[in-house]
Design a protein around this motif. Structure first.
Motif, PDB file in Angstrom:
ATOM      1  N   VAL A  69      26.727   6.893  62.779  1.00 38.06           N
ATOM      2  CA  VAL A  69      25.694   7.800  62.252  1.00 38.06           C
ATOM      3  C   VAL A  69      25.474   7.516  60.773  1.00 38.06           C
ATOM      4  O   VAL A  69      24.331   7.394  60.316  1.00 38.06           O
ATOM      5  CB  VAL A  69      26.078   9.286  62.481  1.00 38.06           C
ATOM      6  CG1 VAL A  69      25.185  10.215  61.672  1.00 38.06           C
ATOM      7  CG2 VAL A  69      26.035   9.636  63.956  1.00 38.06           C
ATOM      8  N   TYR A  70      26.560   7.385  60.022  1.00 38.43           N
ATOM      9  CA  TYR A  70      26.425   7.119  58.589  1.00 38.43           C
ATOM     10  C   TYR A  70      25.709   5.790  58.338  1.00 38.43           C
ATOM     11  O   TYR A  70      24.861   5.694  57.453  1.00 38.43           O
ATOM     12  CB  TYR A  70      27.788   7.143  57.900  1.00 38.43           C
ATOM     13  CG  TYR A  70      27.664   7.068  56.404  1.00 38.43           C
ATOM     14  CD1 TYR A  70      27.263   8.181  55.667  1.00 38.43           C
ATOM     15  CD2 TYR A  70      27.910   5.887  55.715  1.00 38.43           C
ATOM     16  CE1 TYR A  70      27.118   8.111  54.290  1.00 38.43           C
ATOM     17  CE2 TYR A  70      27.762   5.808  54.346  1.00 38.43           C
ATOM     18  CZ  TYR A  70      27.372   6.930  53.637  1.00 38.43           C
ATOM     19  OH  TYR A  70      27.220   6.860  52.272  1.00 38.43           O
ATOM     20  N   ALA A  71      26.029   4.778  59.121  1.00 37.26           N
ATOM     21  CA  ALA A  71      25.360   3.476  58.966  1.00 37.26           C
ATOM     22  C   ALA A  71      23.865   3.599  59.241  1.00 37.26           C
ATOM     23  O   ALA A  71      23.042   3.021  58.518  1.00 37.26           O
ATOM     24  CB  ALA A  71      25.989   2.443  59.908  1.00 37.26           C
ATOM     25  N   LEU A  72      23.501   4.353  60.266  1.00 38.81           N
ATOM     26  CA  LEU A  72      22.081   4.527  60.597  1.00 38.81           C
ATOM     27  C   LEU A  72      21.361   5.337  59.525  1.00 38.81           C
ATOM     28  O   LEU A  72      20.239   4.993  59.127  1.00 38.81           O
ATOM     29  CB  LEU A  72      21.938   5.178  61.969  1.00 38.81           C
ATOM     30  CG  LEU A  72      22.459   4.368  63.150  1.00 38.81           C
ATOM     31  CD1 LEU A  72      22.419   5.198  64.431  1.00 38.81           C
ATOM     32  CD2 LEU A  72      21.695   3.068  63.310  1.00 38.81           C
ATOM     33  N   VAL A  73      21.993   6.391  59.066  1.00 35.49           N
ATOM     34  CA  VAL A  73      21.388   7.231  58.026  1.00 35.49           C
ATOM     35  C   VAL A  73      21.216   6.428  56.735  1.00 35.49           C
ATOM     36  O   VAL A  73      20.163   6.490  56.088  1.00 35.49           O
ATOM     37  CB  VAL A  73      22.239   8.499  57.798  1.00 35.49           C
ATOM     38  CG1 VAL A  73      21.851   9.221  56.530  1.00 35.49           C
ATOM     39  CG2 VAL A  73      22.130   9.437  58.993  1.00 35.49           C
ATOM     40  N   THR A  74      22.230   5.675  56.378  1.00 28.44           N
ATOM     41  CA  THR A  74      22.160   4.846  55.171  1.00 28.44           C
ATOM     42  C   THR A  74      21.048   3.806  55.291  1.00 28.44           C
ATOM     43  O   THR A  74      20.288   3.585  54.342  1.00 28.44           O
ATOM     44  CB  THR A  74      23.519   4.170  54.907  1.00 28.44           C
ATOM     45  OG1 THR A  74      24.502   5.198  54.760  1.00 28.44           O
ATOM     46  CG2 THR A  74      23.486   3.320  53.658  1.00 28.44           C
ATOM     47  N   CYS A 145      29.543  12.367  45.450  1.00 27.32           N
ATOM     48  CA  CYS A 145      29.277  12.856  46.806  1.00 27.32           C
ATOM     49  C   CYS A 145      28.418  11.848  47.580  1.00 27.32           C
ATOM     50  O   CYS A 145      27.535  11.224  47.012  1.00 27.32           O
ATOM     51  CB  CYS A 145      28.558  14.197  46.743  1.00 27.32           C
ATOM     52  SG  CYS A 145      28.279  14.959  48.360  1.00 27.32           S
ATOM     53  N   THR A 146      28.701  11.722  48.851  1.00 28.49           N
ATOM     54  CA  THR A 146      27.910  10.814  49.694  1.00 28.49           C
ATOM     55  C   THR A 146      27.281  11.556  50.864  1.00 28.49           C
ATOM     56  O   THR A 146      26.886  10.939  51.843  1.00 28.49           O
ATOM     57  CB  THR A 146      28.781   9.651  50.205  1.00 28.49           C
ATOM     58  OG1 THR A 146      29.942  10.183  50.844  1.00 28.49           O
ATOM     59  CG2 THR A 146      29.189   8.736  49.075  1.00 28.49           C
ATOM     60  N   ARG A 147      27.190  12.879  50.752  1.00 30.44           N
ATOM     61  CA  ARG A 147      26.550  13.645  51.824  1.00 30.44           C
ATOM     62  C   ARG A 147      25.041  13.401  51.810  1.00 30.44           C
ATOM     63  O   ARG A 147      24.428  13.233  50.757  1.00 30.44           O
ATOM     64  CB  ARG A 147      26.795  15.136  51.655  1.00 30.44           C
ATOM     65  CG  ARG A 147      28.206  15.560  51.942  1.00 30.44           C
ATOM     66  CD  ARG A 147      28.298  17.088  51.864  1.00 30.44           C
ATOM     67  NE  ARG A 147      29.649  17.526  52.068  1.00 30.44           N
ATOM     68  CZ  ARG A 147      30.384  18.119  51.134  1.00 30.44           C
ATOM     69  NH1 ARG A 147      29.883  18.346  49.926  1.00 30.44           N
ATOM     70  NH2 ARG A 147      31.607  18.498  51.403  1.00 30.44           N
ATOM     71  N   VAL A 148      24.465  13.431  53.001  1.00 26.62           N
ATOM     72  CA  VAL A 148      23.022  13.273  53.177  1.00 26.62           C
ATOM     73  C   VAL A 148      22.503  14.539  53.836  1.00 26.62           C
ATOM     74  O   VAL A 148      23.180  15.134  54.678  1.00 26.62           O
ATOM     75  CB  VAL A 148      22.714  12.024  54.032  1.00 26.62           C
ATOM     76  CG1 VAL A 148      21.226  11.902  54.308  1.00 26.62           C
ATOM     77  CG2 VAL A 148      23.236  10.769  53.337  1.00 26.62           C
TER      78      VAL A 148
END
Length: 188
Positions: A69-74, A145-148
C-alpha cells in the motif's frame, strides 16, 4: 515514539501504511506482535469488540500488504507507475473474502478472521487509489512524519496528518525558532 496506534489518515489503508512511522529516520514499527495487529484492527474499526485472533504469520502478511500500500501511495504521490508486485499483493489481499458487518439490535457488529480483516483494509486501498480521492493524497508536512492522507480541507490547505501528532510539534518548533532567531525545524 510510542507504539500506540494512531488513526489520523482518514482511511484504514493509509492508517495501516502509517504503522511503520518515521520511515526516513527512526523507522518505528508498531505492528510488533499478533496482539498489536489485533489492537490495530479493533482501533481502525475493521472489527468490533472481538479481536480476530492474529498469529505471527498474520502480522507478516499485514506488513507485506502495508508495504505494498505504501509503495502504491508513494508512486501515486510522485506521479509514477504502480509497481506490479505491489499491485499483485494489494489486489490479492482484496480478492479474499472480507469482513462483513452485521446489523444487530444494538447496532453494527463486525467479526472477522485475520484474513478477512486484512481483505477489508486492502479493499479500502483499492477504493482509495482507484477513486477520485487519489488526487487528494498528500504527505504530512512534518519532515519526521511519513503519513499520507486525503486532503479534504477547504482549498486543499491541510499541511499535517493531524494537529496532535505533527501540527502542534511543527508549530511549536517554528515558534521556538522565531524566538531564538534561528531557522525552524520540526525536531526542535
Amino acid at each position: 515514539m510510542s507504539p500506540d496506534h494512531a488513526f489520523v489518515c482518514g482511511n484504514p489503508a493509509l492508517d495501516l501504511a502509517a504503522t511503520l512511522r518515521a520511515r526516513r529516520t527512526l523507522r518505528c514499527e508498531t505492528l510488533v506482535s499478533p496482539e498489536r495487529l489485533d489492537a490495530w484492527y479493533l482501533g481502525a474499526g475493521i472489527v468490533d469488540g472481538l479481536s480476530p485472533g492474529c498469529r505471527e504469520t498474520d502480522v507478516e502478511q499485514a506488513v507485506r500488504v502495508r508495504e505494498a500500500v505504501y509503495a502504491l501511495v508513494t508512486a501515486r504521490l510522485r506521479g509514477e507507475r504502480y509497481d506490479d508486485e505491489a499491485l499483485a499483493v494489494v489486489n490479492g489481499a482484496a480478492a479474499r473474502p472480507s469482513a462483513s458487518p452485521q446489523l444487530t439490535a444494538s447496532g453494527r457488529w463486525t467479526e472477522a478472521t485475520p484474513a478477512e480483516a486484512l481483505a477489508a483494509v486492502a479493499r479500502h486501498a483499492v477504493e482509495l487509489l482507484g477513486g477520485t480521492e487519489a488526487a487528494l493524497l498528500k504527505e504530512c508536512g512534518d519532515p519526521e512524519c511519513t503519513r499520507v492522507y486525503p486532503d479534504r480541507s477547504r482549498g486543499a490547505r491541510r499541511q499535517w496528518c493531524g494537529m496532535e501528532p505533527c501540527g502542534n510539534r511543527v508549530k511549536a518548533a517554528a515558534y521556538r525558532a522565531r524566538r531564538k532567531g534561528a531557522p525552524a525545524t520540526a525536531a526542535g
